[in-house]
Scaffold this active site. Structure first.
Site, PDB file in Angstrom:
ATOM      1  N   THR B  92     -42.582  49.065  -2.145  1.00 28.08           N
ATOM      2  CA  THR B  92     -42.019  47.984  -2.974  1.00 28.08           C
ATOM      3  C   THR B  92     -42.669  48.037  -4.365  1.00 28.08           C
ATOM      4  OG1 THR B  92     -43.670  46.433  -2.137  1.00 28.08           O
ATOM      5  CG2 THR B  92     -41.547  46.452  -1.010  1.00 28.08           C
ATOM      6  N   GLU B 145     -52.778  57.722  -1.355  1.00 25.65           N
ATOM      7  CA  GLU B 145     -52.901  58.781  -2.364  1.00 25.65           C
ATOM      8  C   GLU B 145     -51.875  58.605  -3.488  1.00 25.65           C
ATOM      9  OE1 GLU B 145     -55.135  61.642  -2.547  1.00 25.65           O
ATOM     10  OE2 GLU B 145     -54.233  61.504  -4.523  1.00 25.65           O
ATOM     11  N   GLY B 203     -35.871  57.174 -20.028  1.00 28.52           N
ATOM     12  CA  GLY B 203     -36.305  56.629 -18.735  1.00 28.52           C
ATOM     13  C   GLY B 203     -37.761  56.921 -18.429  1.00 28.52           C
ATOM     14  N   GLU B 206     -40.558  52.124 -19.128  1.00 28.56           N
ATOM     15  CA  GLU B 206     -39.708  51.084 -18.549  1.00 28.56           C
ATOM     16  C   GLU B 206     -39.234  50.129 -19.636  1.00 28.56           C
ATOM     17  OE1 GLU B 206     -41.294  49.356 -15.003  1.00 28.56           O
ATOM     18  OE2 GLU B 206     -42.421  51.188 -14.581  1.00 28.56           O
ATOM     19  N   LYS B 221     -55.245  51.739 -11.616  1.00 27.80           N
ATOM     20  CA  LYS B 221     -55.545  52.992 -10.901  1.00 27.80           C
ATOM     21  C   LYS B 221     -57.055  53.215 -10.845  1.00 27.80           C
ATOM     22  CE  LYS B 221     -51.073  54.989 -11.935  1.00 27.80           C
ATOM     23  NZ  LYS B 221     -50.266  55.634 -12.975  1.00 27.80           N
ATOM     24  N   GLY B 313     -42.340  60.038 -10.894  1.00 22.70           N
ATOM     25  CA  GLY B 313     -41.141  60.706 -10.381  1.00 22.70           C
ATOM     26  C   GLY B 313     -41.048  60.472  -8.887  1.00 22.70           C
TER      27      GLY B 313
END
Lengths: 167, 332
Positions: B92, B145, B203, B206, B221, B313
């Site tokens: 999600t 990961e 693209g 965002e 992160k 991606g």
């Protein structure tokens, strides 16, 4: 380590030899000799600036030997400006007083702004500056960057530091 | 043959990427003794459920034409509680303020003793400690990961492949959008605004690029790396963050003339967590171009180890999810 040494020689023949002999004895590597023959001190001595490379533990002995030879040692210090970095500043670099920003670094005595490139693309657009700072040692460089960081926060400038510097 | 029954929660770009990769890798998974049976696919409108295995190709087609896979009006948590399966693939969207549906899904999965593989940073950024504790109590596997660096291996590399090494720090580019913008600004000598517009058109950025360009995504992160690799209990608040919105083409050009590029660098060690634009020498291993991600791990025994790869991606991210899945169920 590299050391600068300010000494004074009496204006009589053979003095330079007395000055260099202790260096040779302790295997110090002489990098530069500046002999200011025209600049007499009030004591009528001739100031000479030496830069030499030697082991740190030999410095005290070299100084003692020079003084034993009748040579006055005025100052011993680490060689100046061995560290150098580029820093980018972005914001209203000029309007917030670029001279003042430079002065904050220069007045430390252990660091100096030695190069400046500036680009002002237009009124109300952000200016960009790339400055090079030279400093005596790594710690001094860090101190200079801390000062620059404070100035940048005050003037709302973005400071871009090299990746290998502790930001 | 071992059958792994799983659900895919979240069927946006990443969830669809997972479905495609599972279809693509069916034979490979069989060859290592695994049959991955997707028993439920859930998107924001509802769920498709089939205990015998849903038709993934049909789900992909329905999502693309009708915008949803919903047949039954069930949420992720409801599916977790009512449908029998072992693994939740949680894809999600990231929400770093509340943790979003992902956080609820993960806790529900652990409560019912399921394993979780995820690409969702939000819950891990907010409640890492609690989630690990819940997983541990349930005896569940929890792998993530895909949350850092997309396809680029970093968490498993540091914790498993480099096991035994004392790791000092990790530095790198963890956001492909920022790397793309800075690379293109230098190449085109164009303003931040112009290249941001270009990135949105392609693209790469965002519609609301705030998370990326303000360094928030990189900071999240780093929080995950700080917790998962350095054993800290950090949250987003512990990160010093500066983004790239002030970078000018002139600054990039002046830096380049002196042999440097400007990159948004994230840096984590036991002492501090930090995101800021930095000057990187052109020939430095971290000076990668375009949308690439890169990370350098400073290790005690092995020196510097640098990895680079595609940070975003659907298929690339699904590759990291697949590797986590195989790590849990392969060779057992």
């Amino acid at each position: 380590m590299r050391v600068s040494m300010d000494i004074e020689l009496k204006d009589v023949p053979g003095q330079m030899l007395l000055a260099l002999q202790p260096l040779s004895e302790f295997k110090a590597n002489l990098i530069t000799v500046l002999h200011h023959h025209q600049k007499r001190t009030p004591r009528k001595t001739v100031p000479v600036q030496l830069v030499l490379e030697t082991k740190p533990e030999n410095i005290v002995a070299i100084k003692a030997k020079l003084e034993e030879n009748g040579i006055r040692v005025v100052r011993v210090g680490e060689q100046r400006f061995r560290e150098s970095i580029n820093v980018v500043l972005i914001g209203h670099v000029v309007h917030t007083g670029i001279q003042d920003t430079i002065d904050e670094i220069d007045k430390t005595g252990f660091a100096e702004v030695v190069d400046l490139s500036l680009c002002m693309p237009g009124i109300n657009l952000l200016s960009s500056a790339l400055i090079r700072i030279d400093a005596v040692g790594k710690e001094d460089l860090q101190k200079a960057l801390d000062i620059l960081k404070e100035v940048s926060v005050k003037k709302d400038l973005l400071m871009v530091l090299p990746i290998d510097i502790h930001a | 043959m071992k059958t792994v029954r799983c659900s895919i929660l979240g069927f946006g770009a990443i969830g669809q990427g997972v479905a495609e990769v599972l279809l693509m890798k069916k034979e490979y998974l069989k060859s290592i003794g695994l049959e991955v049976l997707v028993v439920a696919v859930v998107d924001s409108k509802g769920a498709t459920i089939n205990p015998e295995g849903v038709d993934l190709a049909d789900c992909l087609a329905r999502k693309r034409t009708g915008g949803t896979v919903a047949i039954e009006k069930l949420t992720g948590v409801e599916v977790i509680r009512s449908v029998d399966h072992e693994l939740v693939i949680e894809t999600t969207p990231t929400n770093i303020v509340t943790g979003g549906a992902g956080l609820q899904n993960m806790f529900a999965a652990f409560e019912t003793g399921k394993d979780v593989v995820t690409s969702n940073k939000g819950p891990l950024t907010l409640k890492y400690g609690e989630l690990m504790e819940a997983a541990k109590t349930a005896g569940s596997n929890f792998r993530f990961e895909a949350t850092v660096g997309g396809s680029m291996p970093i968490i498993n590399l540091a914790n498993e492949v480099l096991a035994g090494n004392n790791l000092r720090s990790i530095k790198g580019i963890l956001n492909g959008t920022c790397n793309y913008i800075l690379t293109r600004m230098l190449e085109e000598r164009a303003s931040y605004k112009d290249i941001l517009a270009e990135s949105m058109e392609l693209g790469i950025a965002e519609t609301d690029p705030t998370y990326d360009v303000e360094g928030i995504d990189t900071a999240c992160k780093l929080v995950i790396l700080a917790n998962a690799i350095f054993g800290l209990d950090a949250t987003y608040k512990d990160v010093e963050v500066t983004g790239i919105t002030k970078i000018t083409p002139e600054a990039l050009e002046m830096a380049y003339e002196r042999g440097h590029v400007i990159k948004l660098i994230g840096e984590v060690s036991r002492e501090r967590i930090h995101v800021a634009p930095r000057l990187v020498p052109i020939n430095h291993p971290l000076a990668v171009r375009g949308t690439l991600n890169v990370a350098s791990i400073d290790t005690e025994l092995a020196g510097e180890i640098t990895v680079t790869g595609k940070g975003a991606g659907p298929i690339e991210t699904a590759s990291a999810i697949l590797s986590d899945l195989v790590a849990i169920y392969g060779n057992r």
